[in-house]
Design an enzyme around this catalytic site. Structure first.
Site, PDB file in Angstrom:
ATOM      1  N   ASN A 151     -44.377 -23.645 -11.285  1.00 38.70           N
ATOM      2  CA  ASN A 151     -45.079 -24.430 -10.265  1.00 38.70           C
ATOM      3  C   ASN A 151     -44.454 -25.819 -10.201  1.00 38.70           C
ATOM      4  O   ASN A 151     -44.668 -26.648 -11.081  1.00 38.70           O
ATOM      5  CB  ASN A 151     -46.574 -24.522 -10.624  1.00 38.70           C
TER       6      ASN A 151
ATOM      7  N   LYS B   9     -45.101 -28.165  -8.182  1.00 37.09           N
ATOM      8  CA  LYS B   9     -46.031 -29.186  -7.695  1.00 37.09           C
ATOM      9  C   LYS B   9     -45.331 -30.025  -6.613  1.00 37.09           C
ATOM     10  O   LYS B   9     -44.545 -29.471  -5.838  1.00 37.09           O
ATOM     11  CB  LYS B   9     -46.578 -30.018  -8.861  1.00 37.09           C
TER      12      LYS B   9
ATOM     13  N   HIS C 132     -55.815 -24.048  -8.163  1.00 36.88           N
ATOM     14  CA  HIS C 132     -55.234 -24.851  -9.248  1.00 36.88           C
ATOM     15  C   HIS C 132     -56.166 -26.021  -9.551  1.00 36.88           C
ATOM     16  O   HIS C 132     -56.836 -26.550  -8.658  1.00 36.88           O
ATOM     17  CB  HIS C 132     -53.850 -25.356  -8.844  1.00 36.88           C
TER      18      HIS C 132
ATOM     19  N   GLU D 285     -55.700 -29.018  -9.965  1.00 40.25           N
ATOM     20  CA  GLU D 285     -55.460 -30.223  -9.164  1.00 40.25           C
ATOM     21  C   GLU D 285     -56.082 -30.090  -7.783  1.00 40.25           C
ATOM     22  O   GLU D 285     -56.558 -31.080  -7.219  1.00 40.25           O
ATOM     23  CB  GLU D 285     -53.943 -30.482  -9.079  1.00 40.25           C
TER      24      GLU D 285
ATOM     25  N   GLU E 113     -55.749 -21.959 -17.174  1.00 40.26           N
ATOM     26  CA  GLU E 113     -55.144 -23.265 -17.423  1.00 40.26           C
ATOM     27  C   GLU E 113     -56.229 -24.223 -17.903  1.00 40.26           C
ATOM     28  O   GLU E 113     -56.970 -24.779 -17.092  1.00 40.26           O
ATOM     29  CB  GLU E 113     -54.457 -23.797 -16.161  1.00 40.26           C
TER      30      GLU E 113
ATOM     31  N   GLY F   5     -50.262 -31.148 -18.784  1.00 44.37           N
ATOM     32  CA  GLY F   5     -49.500 -32.388 -18.728  1.00 44.37           C
ATOM     33  C   GLY F   5     -49.914 -33.422 -19.755  1.00 44.37           C
ATOM     34  O   GLY F   5     -49.508 -34.582 -19.674  1.00 44.37           O
TER      35      GLY F   5
ATOM     36  N   SER G 214     -48.932 -27.206 -20.621  1.00 43.64           N
ATOM     37  CA  SER G 214     -47.910 -27.747 -21.534  1.00 43.64           C
ATOM     38  C   SER G 214     -47.100 -26.642 -22.213  1.00 43.64           C
ATOM     39  O   SER G 214     -46.814 -26.707 -23.407  1.00 43.64           O
ATOM     40  CB  SER G 214     -48.560 -28.672 -22.577  1.00 43.64           C
TER      41      SER G 214
END
Length: 260
Positions: A10, A12, A102, A104, A172, A178, A218
């Site tokens: 991904n 992003k 996702h 985000e 996730e 991250g 990560s």
């Protein structure tokens, strides 16, 4: 049932279409130089919308065996929805996958479980395989336990999905995206096993046996093999490390690079 591992990158909001060409070519050459066996692992790339046509053309022209996916889609097929991208358009670009829900999107765009469910239906309508993302924040984990949030999210996302549908689930943990923090393989396995049970409950035992469940958070070449040893982890949704050709190639080659 043997499930082919899926390693998904991904990107992003990174890499313009020119950078995308250079990256895909470098990744392909790196895997070829390492004598990577195509088909041992499925590789899927999820570029920004503006890169999709360019990457699709490159994959076709050079016969590069990567699948193409989009990072999101609209619940609508067409109409006055400025800035949105339809599943119709994605299917015309030979996208196989689309990421839905996702963390985000859930956090920054306030997508609810119901919106995620509508997007899953939109994907399936156009023969796109939804990569359904679920996961909890650290606060939710401490409050509800390790599986409750992800299980609830997936139950809604699979509402009305046919038993024979092709879907991918990605766990996730938001607290590990991250941040440098990584869920342990045992933590990932616990949640992925619970998610496979949701698939079994909603879609049946056959669907649960064939559905791939990914870990994301990560992921690096140094830790991927430890996750892939777990029986209910079938691949990885890779963020930052998927932007580094050598590192992403090493993740893809986890079987040879580290050994399982």
């Amino acid at each position: 049932m043997a499930r082919t591992a899926l390693i998904a990158g991904n990107w992003k909001m990174n890499l313009d279409h020119l950078q995308a060409v250079a990256f895909v070519q470098k990744l392909h050459w790196t895997l070829k130089d390492a004598a990577h066996e195509n088909g041992s692992v499925e590789v899927a790339l999820f570029p920004p919308f503006t890169d999709l046509r360019t990457v699709q053309t490159l994959l076709d022209a050079d016969k590069i065996p990567f699948a193409l996916g989009a990072q999101d889609l609209s619940t609508h097929d067409s109409g006055a929805y400025t800035g949105e991208v339809s599943g119709v358009f994605l299917s015309k670009l030979a996208c196989r996958y689309v990421i839905i829900g996702h963390s985000e999107r859930r956090e920054y765009h306030h997508e609810t479980d119901e919106v995620v469910a509508a997007k899953v239906q939109a994907a399936l309508k156009h023969q796109l395989v939804p990569v359904i993302c679920v996961g909890e924040t650290l606060e939710q984990r401490e409050e509800s336990g390790p599986t409750a949030v992800s299980v609830a999210q997936l139950q809604v996302a699979l509402e009305g999905v046919p038993a024979d549908a092709d879907v991918v689930v990605a766990y996730e943990p938001v607290w590990a995206i991250g941040t440098g923090q990584v869920a342990s393989p045992e933590q990932a396995q616990e949640v992925c096993a619970a998610l496979r049970q949701v698939v079994a409950d909603k879609l049946g035992a056959d669907a649960a046996a064939r559905t791939r469940i990914l870990y994301g958070g990560s992921v690096k070449s140094g830790n991927i093999a430890s996750f892939m040893r777990e029986p209910d982890v079938d691949g990885a949704l890779v963020g930052g490390a998927s932007l580094l050709a050598d590192e992403f190639a090493a993740i893809i080659r986890y079987q040879k690079h580290v050994g399982v």
